[in-house]
Design a protein around this motif. Structure first.
Motif, PDB file in Angstrom:
ATOM      1  N   PHE A  73     -40.036 -36.987   2.454  1.00  0.00           N
ATOM      2  CA  PHE A  73     -39.904 -36.473   1.087  1.00  0.00           C
ATOM      3  C   PHE A  73     -41.251 -35.877   0.676  1.00  0.00           C
ATOM      4  O   PHE A  73     -42.286 -36.169   1.270  1.00  0.00           O
ATOM      5  CB  PHE A  73     -39.565 -37.594   0.094  1.00  0.00           C
ATOM      6  CG  PHE A  73     -38.155 -38.089   0.114  1.00  0.00           C
ATOM      7  CD1 PHE A  73     -37.247 -37.717   1.089  1.00  0.00           C
ATOM      8  CD2 PHE A  73     -37.722 -38.973  -0.867  1.00  0.00           C
ATOM      9  CE1 PHE A  73     -35.941 -38.195   1.097  1.00  0.00           C
ATOM     10  CE2 PHE A  73     -36.428 -39.460  -0.886  1.00  0.00           C
ATOM     11  CZ  PHE A  73     -35.536 -39.074   0.096  1.00  0.00           C
ATOM     12  N   ALA A  74     -41.237 -35.048  -0.363  1.00  0.00           N
ATOM     13  CA  ALA A  74     -42.480 -34.564  -0.960  1.00  0.00           C
ATOM     14  C   ALA A  74     -42.262 -34.336  -2.434  1.00  0.00           C
ATOM     15  O   ALA A  74     -41.149 -34.037  -2.880  1.00  0.00           O
ATOM     16  CB  ALA A  74     -42.939 -33.273  -0.289  1.00  0.00           C
ATOM     17  N   ASN A  75     -43.341 -34.472  -3.189  1.00  0.00           N
ATOM     18  CA  ASN A  75     -43.290 -34.223  -4.619  1.00  0.00           C
ATOM     19  C   ASN A  75     -43.605 -32.761  -4.905  1.00  0.00           C
ATOM     20  O   ASN A  75     -44.668 -32.257  -4.548  1.00  0.00           O
ATOM     21  CB  ASN A  75     -44.311 -35.115  -5.339  1.00  0.00           C
ATOM     22  CG  ASN A  75     -44.559 -34.658  -6.766  1.00  0.00           C
ATOM     23  OD1 ASN A  75     -43.620 -34.363  -7.494  1.00  0.00           O
ATOM     24  ND2 ASN A  75     -45.816 -34.595  -7.155  1.00  0.00           N
ATOM     25  N   LEU A  96     -37.346 -30.423   4.435  1.00  0.00           N
ATOM     26  CA  LEU A  96     -37.558 -31.820   4.070  1.00  0.00           C
ATOM     27  C   LEU A  96     -36.235 -32.533   3.818  1.00  0.00           C
ATOM     28  O   LEU A  96     -35.218 -31.912   3.514  1.00  0.00           O
ATOM     29  CB  LEU A  96     -38.440 -31.908   2.818  1.00  0.00           C
ATOM     30  CG  LEU A  96     -39.813 -31.243   2.893  1.00  0.00           C
ATOM     31  CD1 LEU A  96     -40.631 -31.595   1.656  1.00  0.00           C
ATOM     32  CD2 LEU A  96     -40.562 -31.641   4.160  1.00  0.00           C
ATOM     33  N   ASP A  97     -36.293 -33.856   3.919  1.00  0.00           N
ATOM     34  CA  ASP A  97     -35.092 -34.666   3.700  1.00  0.00           C
ATOM     35  C   ASP A  97     -34.818 -34.891   2.223  1.00  0.00           C
ATOM     36  O   ASP A  97     -33.698 -35.235   1.841  1.00  0.00           O
ATOM     37  CB  ASP A  97     -35.248 -36.006   4.422  1.00  0.00           C
ATOM     38  CG  ASP A  97     -35.438 -35.816   5.918  1.00  0.00           C
ATOM     39  OD1 ASP A  97     -34.436 -35.593   6.613  1.00  0.00           O
ATOM     40  OD2 ASP A  97     -36.594 -35.858   6.375  1.00  0.00           O
ATOM     41  N   GLY A  98     -35.832 -34.740   1.395  1.00  0.00           N
ATOM     42  CA  GLY A  98     -35.662 -34.900  -0.036  1.00  0.00           C
ATOM     43  C   GLY A  98     -36.847 -34.305  -0.767  1.00  0.00           C
ATOM     44  O   GLY A  98     -37.959 -34.251  -0.227  1.00  0.00           O
ATOM     45  N   ILE A  99     -36.607 -33.822  -1.981  1.00  0.00           N
ATOM     46  CA  ILE A  99     -37.664 -33.256  -2.804  1.00  0.00           C
ATOM     47  C   ILE A  99     -37.751 -34.062  -4.091  1.00  0.00           C
ATOM     48  O   ILE A  99     -36.803 -34.081  -4.885  1.00  0.00           O
ATOM     49  CB  ILE A  99     -37.397 -31.769  -3.123  1.00  0.00           C
ATOM     50  CG1 ILE A  99     -37.358 -30.952  -1.820  1.00  0.00           C
ATOM     51  CG2 ILE A  99     -38.468 -31.232  -4.071  1.00  0.00           C
ATOM     52  CD1 ILE A  99     -36.913 -29.518  -2.014  1.00  0.00           C
ATOM     53  N   ALA A 100     -38.859 -34.766  -4.255  1.00  0.00           N
ATOM     54  CA  ALA A 100     -39.099 -35.518  -5.490  1.00  0.00           C
ATOM     55  C   ALA A 100     -39.719 -34.585  -6.519  1.00  0.00           C
ATOM     56  O   ALA A 100     -40.476 -33.679  -6.165  1.00  0.00           O
ATOM     57  CB  ALA A 100     -40.021 -36.701  -5.222  1.00  0.00           C
ATOM     58  N   VAL A 101     -39.382 -34.808  -7.782  1.00  0.00           N
ATOM     59  CA  VAL A 101     -39.910 -33.961  -8.854  1.00  0.00           C
ATOM     60  C   VAL A 101     -40.453 -34.868  -9.956  1.00  0.00           C
ATOM     61  O   VAL A 101     -39.682 -35.507 -10.687  1.00  0.00           O
ATOM     62  CB  VAL A 101     -38.840 -33.010  -9.413  1.00  0.00           C
ATOM     63  CG1 VAL A 101     -39.423 -32.146 -10.537  1.00  0.00           C
ATOM     64  CG2 VAL A 101     -38.272 -32.120  -8.310  1.00  0.00           C
ATOM     65  N   ILE A 102     -41.773 -34.944 -10.027  1.00  0.00           N
ATOM     66  CA  ILE A 102     -42.407 -35.753 -11.063  1.00  0.00           C
ATOM     67  C   ILE A 102     -42.154 -35.115 -12.424  1.00  0.00           C
ATOM     68  O   ILE A 102     -41.974 -33.896 -12.529  1.00  0.00           O
ATOM     69  CB  ILE A 102     -43.918 -35.882 -10.776  1.00  0.00           C
ATOM     70  CG1 ILE A 102     -44.523 -37.080 -11.499  1.00  0.00           C
ATOM     71  CG2 ILE A 102     -44.669 -34.604 -11.121  1.00  0.00           C
ATOM     72  CD1 ILE A 102     -45.926 -37.431 -11.018  1.00  0.00           C
ATOM     73  N   THR A 103     -42.094 -35.933 -13.462  1.00  0.00           N
ATOM     74  CA  THR A 103     -41.923 -35.376 -14.800  1.00  0.00           C
ATOM     75  C   THR A 103     -43.072 -34.427 -15.120  1.00  0.00           C
ATOM     76  O   THR A 103     -44.203 -34.648 -14.696  1.00  0.00           O
ATOM     77  CB  THR A 103     -41.874 -36.491 -15.862  1.00  0.00           C
ATOM     78  OG1 THR A 103     -43.023 -37.331 -15.693  1.00  0.00           O
ATOM     79  CG2 THR A 103     -40.616 -37.313 -15.761  1.00  0.00           C
ATOM     80  N   GLN A 126     -31.411 -26.600  -1.444  1.00  0.00           N
ATOM     81  CA  GLN A 126     -30.357 -27.289  -0.705  1.00  0.00           C
ATOM     82  C   GLN A 126     -30.675 -28.769  -0.496  1.00  0.00           C
ATOM     83  O   GLN A 126     -29.786 -29.609  -0.484  1.00  0.00           O
ATOM     84  CB  GLN A 126     -30.146 -26.623   0.661  1.00  0.00           C
ATOM     85  CG  GLN A 126     -29.667 -25.188   0.587  1.00  0.00           C
ATOM     86  CD  GLN A 126     -28.309 -25.076  -0.068  1.00  0.00           C
ATOM     87  OE1 GLN A 126     -27.377 -25.801   0.272  1.00  0.00           O
ATOM     88  NE2 GLN A 126     -28.199 -24.160  -1.020  1.00  0.00           N
ATOM     89  N   ALA A 127     -31.960 -29.092  -0.319  1.00  0.00           N
ATOM     90  CA  ALA A 127     -32.364 -30.484  -0.101  1.00  0.00           C
ATOM     91  C   ALA A 127     -32.071 -31.309  -1.343  1.00  0.00           C
ATOM     92  O   ALA A 127     -32.182 -30.808  -2.468  1.00  0.00           O
ATOM     93  CB  ALA A 127     -33.850 -30.560   0.225  1.00  0.00           C
ATOM     94  N   PRO A 128     -31.691 -32.566  -1.184  1.00  0.00           N
ATOM     95  CA  PRO A 128     -31.443 -33.413  -2.350  1.00  0.00           C
ATOM     96  C   PRO A 128     -32.702 -33.614  -3.177  1.00  0.00           C
ATOM     97  O   PRO A 128     -33.801 -33.733  -2.641  1.00  0.00           O
ATOM     98  CB  PRO A 128     -30.955 -34.736  -1.743  1.00  0.00           C
ATOM     99  CG  PRO A 128     -31.420 -34.718  -0.333  1.00  0.00           C
ATOM    100  CD  PRO A 128     -31.452 -33.279   0.081  1.00  0.00           C
ATOM    101  N   VAL A 129     -32.527 -33.638  -4.484  1.00  0.00           N
ATOM    102  CA  VAL A 129     -33.639 -33.787  -5.416  1.00  0.00           C
ATOM    103  C   VAL A 129     -33.657 -35.203  -5.982  1.00  0.00           C
ATOM    104  O   VAL A 129     -32.600 -35.781  -6.283  1.00  0.00           O
ATOM    105  CB  VAL A 129     -33.532 -32.747  -6.550  1.00  0.00           C
ATOM    106  CG1 VAL A 129     -34.480 -33.075  -7.704  1.00  0.00           C
ATOM    107  CG2 VAL A 129     -33.827 -31.350  -6.003  1.00  0.00           C
TER     108      VAL A 129
END
Length: 293
Positions: A73-75, A96-103, A126-129
């Motif tokens: 994952f990455a932010n 990536l397997d996931g995309i993190a999104v900080i506030t 396309q990657a899950p958020v």
């Protein structure tokens, strides 16, 4: 169902504060060997001190090194939706397997504003958020009701809670129980086992940079239903956290503790933590107390 421990990986720099991808790759290999997944460009990865292009180069290297051995994952979170979307698209290209999104930070957001922010990013890739809540650092907080609405978005698949309040984590876990496909990851290192026992999919841990094997042991013991072993690992994790974080700003102390073990990781980018001989001595005392080499 197995649980997943992500380590919020440090970003390595050379002595001139340039990105050191060789040293970062070594840290990826270390975590993969322990069995931990990777979360890059997060709070413990100096994300706010990295340029847009550096983040892209960093994740190219991290994903290449990890391959398909563990999830990555990455932010992608930035203050404005526009640049967050641009960065998320670059991460999506990397695979990536996931995309993190900080506030968003610096900008004072309404709940409606954050809802639009996250939805727009999730629509663009396309990657899950995964939502990423850390109000102490961003001054913006995702209310559980907002998380519940966002959980209905087809491409928002979970949340990382780094708020540190057990009641908020419990509220997010309730959102997860009521949603069809929404995972909750615990950020506070002292709540890993409690979160797992209450339905969390796993954790995203900064302290795992220093104690990768203890983190992996905690997860493995929980999944094996060996509560005594899991409790022992959590107790060690919590005690080390308490002793280390007495010394100052947690992400910088994690990086500095790792530097005391392996100077190749480099210092944090300034002004996060000015290296100090007395503080390094105190950190080494904590490492020795827990027999960490």
């Amino acid at each position: 169902m197995t649980s997943t421990a992500f380590v919020a990986l440090v970003t390595c720099f050379d002595n001139d504060e340039n990105l050191d991808l060789k040293a970062t790759r070594a840290q990826v290999r270390r975590q993969v060997a322990a069995g931990n997944a990777i979360m890059a460009a997060g709070t413990n990865g100096d994300f706010s001190a990295l340029t847009f292009d550096e983040k892209v180069r960093l994740l190219d290297a991290v994903k290449d090194e990890a391959g398909d051995k563990v999830p990555v994952f990455a932010n992608a979170g930035m203050p404005a939706t526009y640049e967050t979307e641009r960065l998320a698209k670059e991460f999506d290209r990397i695979g990536l397997d996931g995309i993190a999104v900080i506030t968003p930070y610096f900008i004072d957001c309404t709940q409606d504003g954050m809802e639009r922010h996250f939805a727009r990013v999730a629509d663009a890739v396309q990657a899950p958020v995964y939502l990423y809540d850390i109000p102490a650092r961003t001054q913006n907080h995702i209310e559980p009701q907002t998380a519940a609405r966002l959980a209905k978005h087809g491409n928002i698949k979970g949340i990382k809670d780094s708020g540190g309040a057990q009641d908020t984590l419990a509220a997010y876990l309730e959102v997860g129980r009521n949603a069809a496909d929404f995972e909750v990851y615990s950020g506070p290192d002292h709540l890993v086992l409690w979160a797992l026992q209450n339905g969390a999919a796993g954790c995203i841990s900064g302290l795992g940079n220093v104690l990768p094997d203890t983190l992996a042991e905690l997860i493995a013991a929980f999944d094996a239903n060996d509560l005594a072993r899991a409790e022992a690992a959590q107790a060690r994790y919590t005690a080390f956290r308490t002793d280390l974080y007495k010394l100052g700003y947690p992400p910088a102390l994690v990086k500095r503790a790792l530097w005391c073990m392996d100077p190749s990781v480099g210092a944090s980018r300034q002004p996060a933590l000015v290296p100090n001989a007395d503080q390094d001595k105190a950190i080494r005392h904590v490492l020795a107390k827990y027999d960490i080499a």
